[in-house]
Each structure stands twice: as C-alpha cells, then as structure tokens.
Write a protein that holds these residues in place. Structure first.
Motif, PDB file in Angstrom:
ATOM      1  N   GLY A  21       0.826  -1.193   0.000  1.00  0.00           N
ATOM      2  CA  GLY A  21       0.000   0.000   0.000  1.00  0.00           C
ATOM      3  C   GLY A  21       0.860   1.242   0.000  1.00  0.00           C
ATOM      4  O   GLY A  21       2.084   1.173  -0.166  1.00  0.00           O
ATOM      5  N   ALA A  22       0.205   2.376   0.175  1.00  0.00           N
ATOM      6  CA  ALA A  22       0.918   3.658   0.180  1.00  0.00           C
ATOM      7  C   ALA A  22       0.357   4.545   1.273  1.00  0.00           C
ATOM      8  O   ALA A  22      -0.838   4.538   1.542  1.00  0.00           O
ATOM      9  CB  ALA A  22       0.779   4.340  -1.175  1.00  0.00           C
ATOM     10  N   TRP A  23       1.241   5.287   1.886  1.00  0.00           N
ATOM     11  CA  TRP A  23       0.890   6.201   2.975  1.00  0.00           C
ATOM     12  C   TRP A  23       1.461   7.563   2.652  1.00  0.00           C
ATOM     13  O   TRP A  23       2.622   7.698   2.289  1.00  0.00           O
ATOM     14  CB  TRP A  23       1.467   5.662   4.276  1.00  0.00           C
ATOM     15  N   ARG A  77       1.934 -12.761  12.388  1.00  0.00           N
ATOM     16  CA  ARG A  77       0.993 -12.346  11.347  1.00  0.00           C
ATOM     17  C   ARG A  77       1.666 -12.039  10.032  1.00  0.00           C
ATOM     18  O   ARG A  77       1.155 -12.336   8.975  1.00  0.00           O
ATOM     19  CB  ARG A  77       0.197 -11.116  11.790  1.00  0.00           C
ATOM     20  N   GLY A  78       2.824 -11.361  10.098  1.00  0.00           N
ATOM     21  CA  GLY A  78       3.503 -11.069   8.857  1.00  0.00           C
ATOM     22  C   GLY A  78       4.169  -9.722   8.801  1.00  0.00           C
ATOM     23  O   GLY A  78       4.322  -9.032   9.797  1.00  0.00           O
ATOM     24  N   ARG A  79       4.532  -9.382   7.585  1.00  0.00           N
ATOM     25  CA  ARG A  79       5.233  -8.143   7.273  1.00  0.00           C
ATOM     26  C   ARG A  79       4.467  -7.440   6.167  1.00  0.00           C
ATOM     27  O   ARG A  79       4.008  -8.077   5.215  1.00  0.00           O
ATOM     28  CB  ARG A  79       6.643  -8.488   6.789  1.00  0.00           C
ATOM     29  N   TRP A  80       4.371  -6.116   6.290  1.00  0.00           N
ATOM     30  CA  TRP A  80       3.720  -5.310   5.266  1.00  0.00           C
ATOM     31  C   TRP A  80       4.608  -4.121   4.950  1.00  0.00           C
ATOM     32  O   TRP A  80       5.143  -3.483   5.846  1.00  0.00           O
ATOM     33  CB  TRP A  80       2.349  -4.838   5.748  1.00  0.00           C
ATOM     34  N   ASP A  81       4.755  -3.836   3.678  1.00  0.00           N
ATOM     35  CA  ASP A  81       5.588  -2.735   3.218  1.00  0.00           C
ATOM     36  C   ASP A  81       4.711  -1.667   2.578  1.00  0.00           C
ATOM     37  O   ASP A  81       3.901  -1.981   1.704  1.00  0.00           O
ATOM     38  CB  ASP A  81       6.624  -3.231   2.208  1.00  0.00           C
ATOM     39  N   LEU A  82       4.894  -0.454   3.030  1.00  0.00           N
ATOM     40  CA  LEU A  82       4.137   0.670   2.487  1.00  0.00           C
ATOM     41  C   LEU A  82       5.087   1.648   1.810  1.00  0.00           C
ATOM     42  O   LEU A  82       6.154   1.961   2.348  1.00  0.00           O
ATOM     43  CB  LEU A  82       3.391   1.415   3.597  1.00  0.00           C
ATOM     44  N   LEU A  83       4.697   2.120   0.646  1.00  0.00           N
ATOM     45  CA  LEU A  83       5.386   3.223   0.008  1.00  0.00           C
ATOM     46  C   LEU A  83       5.061   4.473   0.817  1.00  0.00           C
ATOM     47  O   LEU A  83       3.906   4.686   1.180  1.00  0.00           O
ATOM     48  CB  LEU A  83       4.887   3.396  -1.432  1.00  0.00           C
ATOM     49  N   VAL A  84       6.059   5.291   1.107  1.00  0.00           N
ATOM     50  CA  VAL A  84       5.825   6.558   1.802  1.00  0.00           C
ATOM     51  C   VAL A  84       5.914   7.666   0.774  1.00  0.00           C
ATOM     52  O   VAL A  84       6.960   7.890   0.169  1.00  0.00           O
ATOM     53  CB  VAL A  84       6.833   6.794   2.941  1.00  0.00           C
ATOM     54  N   GLU A 135      -1.776   5.229  -6.341  1.00  0.00           N
ATOM     55  CA  GLU A 135      -2.481   4.336  -7.260  1.00  0.00           C
ATOM     56  C   GLU A 135      -1.534   3.275  -7.806  1.00  0.00           C
ATOM     57  O   GLU A 135      -1.863   2.095  -7.860  1.00  0.00           O
ATOM     58  CB  GLU A 135      -3.115   5.135  -8.397  1.00  0.00           C
ATOM     59  N   ARG A 136      -0.347   3.715  -8.213  1.00  0.00           N
ATOM     60  CA  ARG A 136       0.624   2.771  -8.749  1.00  0.00           C
ATOM     61  C   ARG A 136       1.044   1.745  -7.688  1.00  0.00           C
ATOM     62  O   ARG A 136       1.206   0.561  -7.980  1.00  0.00           O
ATOM     63  CB  ARG A 136       1.841   3.500  -9.280  1.00  0.00           C
ATOM     64  N   ALA A 137       1.197   2.191  -6.458  1.00  0.00           N
ATOM     65  CA  ALA A 137       1.604   1.280  -5.373  1.00  0.00           C
ATOM     66  C   ALA A 137       0.569   0.185  -5.143  1.00  0.00           C
ATOM     67  O   ALA A 137       0.928  -0.965  -4.931  1.00  0.00           O
ATOM     68  CB  ALA A 137       1.842   2.059  -4.096  1.00  0.00           C
ATOM     69  N   VAL A 138      -0.706   0.541  -5.183  1.00  0.00           N
ATOM     70  CA  VAL A 138      -1.729  -0.472  -4.882  1.00  0.00           C
ATOM     71  C   VAL A 138      -2.110  -1.325  -6.089  1.00  0.00           C
ATOM     72  O   VAL A 138      -2.622  -2.416  -5.925  1.00  0.00           O
ATOM     73  CB  VAL A 138      -3.000   0.146  -4.244  1.00  0.00           C
ATOM     74  N   THR A 139      -1.842  -0.841  -7.287  1.00  0.00           N
ATOM     75  CA  THR A 139      -2.191  -1.642  -8.455  1.00  0.00           C
ATOM     76  C   THR A 139      -1.025  -2.444  -9.014  1.00  0.00           C
ATOM     77  O   THR A 139      -1.198  -3.550  -9.493  1.00  0.00           O
ATOM     78  CB  THR A 139      -2.773  -0.759  -9.590  1.00  0.00           C
TER      79      THR A 139
END
Length: 137
Positions: free
Chosen positions: A36-38, A108-115, A130-134
């Motif tokens: 995802g993106a933040w 549970r895991g690891r999640w990486d977010l674009l900042v 949009e690009r990060a989630v698609t």
C-alpha cells in the motif's frame, strides 16, 4: 465601543490518515513488494505513526516493530507507545528503504508501504499511491 481584534487563529491541523492499501491475495503474496501507500502530513514520525497504525486492518494484527529510513524523518524515537502497546522503531540507512515503511506483526507477517513525501502535490501523491496499490511498486 470597539473591541480589540481577535488574534488570527492558527489553521486547523490536518486530520485523517491518507492511506491506500492493495487488495491482499495470499496466492501472490510473495510477488507483491508493496502492500500500500501512505502519505503522511509531516516528517514527524512520532506524530504521524499513531494515526497510521490506528487505520490498519485488524487482520494485520498488532504492529510491534516498524522499520523506516532513519534520515528521512525529523522525529524518530526508538520506541513508542501506541494505543497502550509498545512499538519499536528501527532506523535503516538503505537506499531501498528511503521511501518505504516496513510494518512487522509477530505471527501475522510483514507489510511494506510506500511513503509518499509529505510535500508532494495531490496529483503526484495520487499517482504514486495508485501505482503502489495496483502494481506493487
């Protein structure tokens, strides 16, 4: 009778977490690099992180550790209490991590977010998110 002018009040602080998450499909989980993106309002991680963690899906579990680029944030404590729970903040100096945030939840895991940089325009931030989630990049 005249009254003294009222001092101008400061503008209201931005509210709301600007976050977009990709649809999670366990079958292709290993192929996705970005979850995802933040788009934080500022580079003050101590102020921004509690809001972000409060908006994450319950299925992600309790985030106990966060890895961030150490040079990109003005306020980056080593440990924080968020919603009554300790969160360890680890700084990295990796060029790959410059615009990324890694969230870890035990079991549970690891999640990486674009900042997305706080100073980005709305149009630029929208494209990046949009690009990060698609596309996962």
């Amino acid at each position: 009778m005249t009254s003294a002018p009222t001092p101008a009040s400061p503008p209201p602080a931005p509210s709301g977490v600007r976050l977009r998450l990709a649809a999670q499909q366990h079958a292709d989980r290993t192929a996705r690099r970005i979850d995802g993106a933040w788009w934080p309002w500022t580079y003050d991680l101590a102020a921004e992180l509690p809001g972000l963690l409060g908006e994450l899906p319950c299925a992600w579990g309790r985030i106990s550790s966060v890895r961030v680029d150490g040079g990109g944030w003005t306020a980056c404590p080593e440990r924080m209490i968020v919603a009554g729970q300790p969160v360890r903040v680890r700084r990295t100096q990796s060029p790959k991590a410059f615009h990324a945030l890694c969230l870890l939840a035990p079991g549970r895991g690891r999640w990486d977010l674009l900042v997305v940089p706080p100073g980005a325009t709305e149009a630029e931030a929208g494209r990046l998110m949009e690009r990060a989630v698609t596309q996962g990049t």
